[in-house]
Write a protein that holds these residues in place. Sequence first.
Motif, PDB file in Angstrom:
ATOM      1  N   GLN A 174       0.825  -1.194   0.000  1.00  0.00           N
ATOM      2  CA  GLN A 174       0.000   0.000   0.000  1.00  0.00           C
ATOM      3  C   GLN A 174       0.867   1.255   0.000  1.00  0.00           C
ATOM      4  O   GLN A 174       1.970   1.280   0.554  1.00  0.00           O
ATOM      5  N   ALA A 175       0.336   2.317  -0.624  1.00  0.00           N
ATOM      6  CA  ALA A 175       1.133   3.527  -0.796  1.00  0.00           C
ATOM      7  C   ALA A 175       1.405   4.234   0.523  1.00  0.00           C
ATOM      8  O   ALA A 175       2.388   4.971   0.637  1.00  0.00           O
ATOM      9  N   ASN A 176       0.549   4.046   1.529  1.00  0.00           N
ATOM     10  CA  ASN A 176       0.791   4.749   2.786  1.00  0.00           C
ATOM     11  C   ASN A 176       2.015   4.236   3.511  1.00  0.00           C
ATOM     12  O   ASN A 176       2.516   4.878   4.434  1.00  0.00           O
ATOM     13  N   ARG A 177       2.550   3.065   3.117  1.00  0.00           N
ATOM     14  CA  ARG A 177       3.807   2.604   3.694  1.00  0.00           C
ATOM     15  C   ARG A 177       4.956   3.513   3.269  1.00  0.00           C
ATOM     16  O   ARG A 177       5.861   3.793   4.055  1.00  0.00           O
ATOM     17  N   ARG A 178       4.936   3.975   2.033  1.00  0.00           N
ATOM     18  CA  ARG A 178       5.980   4.903   1.579  1.00  0.00           C
ATOM     19  C   ARG A 178       5.864   6.248   2.291  1.00  0.00           C
ATOM     20  O   ARG A 178       6.868   6.939   2.521  1.00  0.00           O
ATOM     21  N   ALA A 179       4.650   6.614   2.664  1.00  0.00           N
ATOM     22  CA  ALA A 179       4.450   7.897   3.333  1.00  0.00           C
ATOM     23  C   ALA A 179       5.033   7.925   4.734  1.00  0.00           C
ATOM     24  O   ALA A 179       5.135   8.998   5.329  1.00  0.00           O
ATOM     25  N   GLU A 180       5.424   6.768   5.272  1.00  0.00           N
ATOM     26  CA  GLU A 180       6.021   6.745   6.604  1.00  0.00           C
ATOM     27  C   GLU A 180       7.330   7.507   6.652  1.00  0.00           C
ATOM     28  O   GLU A 180       7.723   8.005   7.711  1.00  0.00           O
ATOM     29  N   THR A 181       8.049   7.591   5.542  1.00  0.00           N
ATOM     30  CA  THR A 181       9.327   8.289   5.516  1.00  0.00           C
ATOM     31  C   THR A 181       9.199   9.715   5.006  1.00  0.00           C
ATOM     32  O   THR A 181      10.219  10.379   4.779  1.00  0.00           O
ATOM     33  N   LEU A 182       7.981  10.195   4.806  1.00  0.00           N
ATOM     34  CA  LEU A 182       7.746  11.611   4.510  1.00  0.00           C
ATOM     35  C   LEU A 182       7.377  12.287   5.822  1.00  0.00           C
ATOM     36  O   LEU A 182       6.376  11.937   6.448  1.00  0.00           O
ATOM     37  N   ILE A 183       8.187  13.221   6.266  1.00  0.00           N
ATOM     38  CA  ILE A 183       8.024  13.783   7.599  1.00  0.00           C
ATOM     39  C   ILE A 183       7.696  15.265   7.515  1.00  0.00           C
ATOM     40  O   ILE A 183       8.092  15.971   6.576  1.00  0.00           O
ATOM     41  N   PHE A 184       6.954  15.733   8.518  1.00  0.00           N
ATOM     42  CA  PHE A 184       6.603  17.129   8.672  1.00  0.00           C
ATOM     43  C   PHE A 184       7.146  17.618  10.014  1.00  0.00           C
ATOM     44  O   PHE A 184       7.304  16.838  10.951  1.00  0.00           O
ATOM     45  N   SER A 185       7.397  18.897  10.099  1.00  0.00           N
ATOM     46  CA  SER A 185       7.783  19.476  11.377  1.00  0.00           C
ATOM     47  C   SER A 185       6.593  19.442  12.328  1.00  0.00           C
ATOM     48  O   SER A 185       5.437  19.545  11.912  1.00  0.00           O
ATOM     49  N   LYS A 186       6.883  19.281  13.610  1.00  0.00           N
ATOM     50  CA  LYS A 186       5.818  19.196  14.605  1.00  0.00           C
ATOM     51  C   LYS A 186       5.064  20.506  14.726  1.00  0.00           C
ATOM     52  O   LYS A 186       3.856  20.530  14.943  1.00  0.00           O
ATOM     53  N   HIS A 187       5.785  21.620  14.603  1.00  0.00           N
ATOM     54  CA  HIS A 187       5.175  22.946  14.720  1.00  0.00           C
ATOM     55  C   HIS A 187       5.292  23.684  13.390  1.00  0.00           C
ATOM     56  O   HIS A 187       6.214  23.442  12.600  1.00  0.00           O
ATOM     57  N   ALA A 188       4.369  24.575  13.163  1.00  0.00           N
ATOM     58  CA  ALA A 188       4.460  25.553  12.083  1.00  0.00           C
ATOM     59  C   ALA A 188       4.795  26.903  12.699  1.00  0.00           C
ATOM     60  O   ALA A 188       4.623  27.110  13.907  1.00  0.00           O
TER      61      ALA A 188
END
Length: 396
Positions: A174-188
């Motif tokens: 599933q594609a959401n497995r690849r999304a595990e290594t796409l990260i966002f900052s905790k705060h904006a």
Amino acid sequence: MLARKGLIHDEFLLTRIAEDKDNHPQFKTKTRKARFVSKNGACNVAHKNIREQGRFLQDVFTTMVDLKWQHSLFIFTMTFICSWMLFAMAWWLIAFAHGDLDPKRSSSIPCVTNIQSFTSAFLFSIEVQVTIGFGGRMVTEQCPLAITVLIIQNISGLIINAVMLGCIFMKTAQANRRAETLIFSKHAVIACRDGKYRFMFRVGDLRKSMIISASIKIQVVKKTTTNEGETIPISQVDIQVENPVGTNSIFLVSPLIISHTIDEKSPLFHFSAYDLGEQELEVVAILEGVVETTGITTQARTSYLPDEILWGRRFVPIVTEEEGRYSVDYSKFGKTVKIHGPLCSAKDLMEGRYNLISRSQPSRSAKKRKGDSQQSSLLEKKMATYAHPNDSSSDS
């Protein structure tokens, strides 16, 4: 955005990587608003009172893929066992009708050799469907019905294998497995750039394989009331992403700071630093692209509540040039620093009600306030020395 939902606590997800522990929200809301999208990307929406449940059975394959792993493995196992039992009953009935189960009848040729009970019929059913063929039991040309059942079981087994194994493959890929290594900052953060407020957050990719045709979209989710008095509990408003090329496409080869200019068209135009903490809104960030290695489209999501938006801060640089190539320090991925700037709304800033104060050339009043604060801190230190003489001696 892995087992992202429920198996791993939010504090240990990759979206929390390399965050600055000293970053605390400046303004906190009194009551915690329910999130529309959680930090790990899961949508916080519960579907209730669905009357037409039969629609899910019209697309059995997708329903199987969407099930939890324990349910899928249970259905996978029971499907094979039930098919083996069903055809075992058919083989046992054929042997019973032909008289092969009678121990006194040994002269005639049986339909299936070495079937004397239901257990042996069940073993033969497994051998036929999974094509093991131990050689102890086999179909003879004595019974055309047995040959017909053999053909039907082989075709049925191939269909079951294709569907069940296809479901397992789709769940693992599933594609959401690849999304595990796409990260966002905790705060904006919200800070001034070139005299304009900008809403900013950082996004990065931990893998070397790239996300092709990556695009990012930002939405503000809030409750609104129309002029006619109608209340819309979840109103989604798209806001423009700052990009020199004029589109939402990004080249995610290294961590990027995604920004949105707060202008007259922005839903954040009228909010100051003090007003933002009292608002019931949520900023949702959606990153979408094609996985380079598999060609599957993936999507990663996160959201920011007002108490997760830091006013008057900026992200520290994390990309440096070392030995002829660029190096990324992910330990500083979510770290921010304070900057000198106004706290008014973007509307007041645009109308000139607040002027930016240069940090490199502070005004005389600013210097005076700095001197007063130093004097007050010295006075407090002396008062503490008089109140606790033992502590002061030990420190010295």
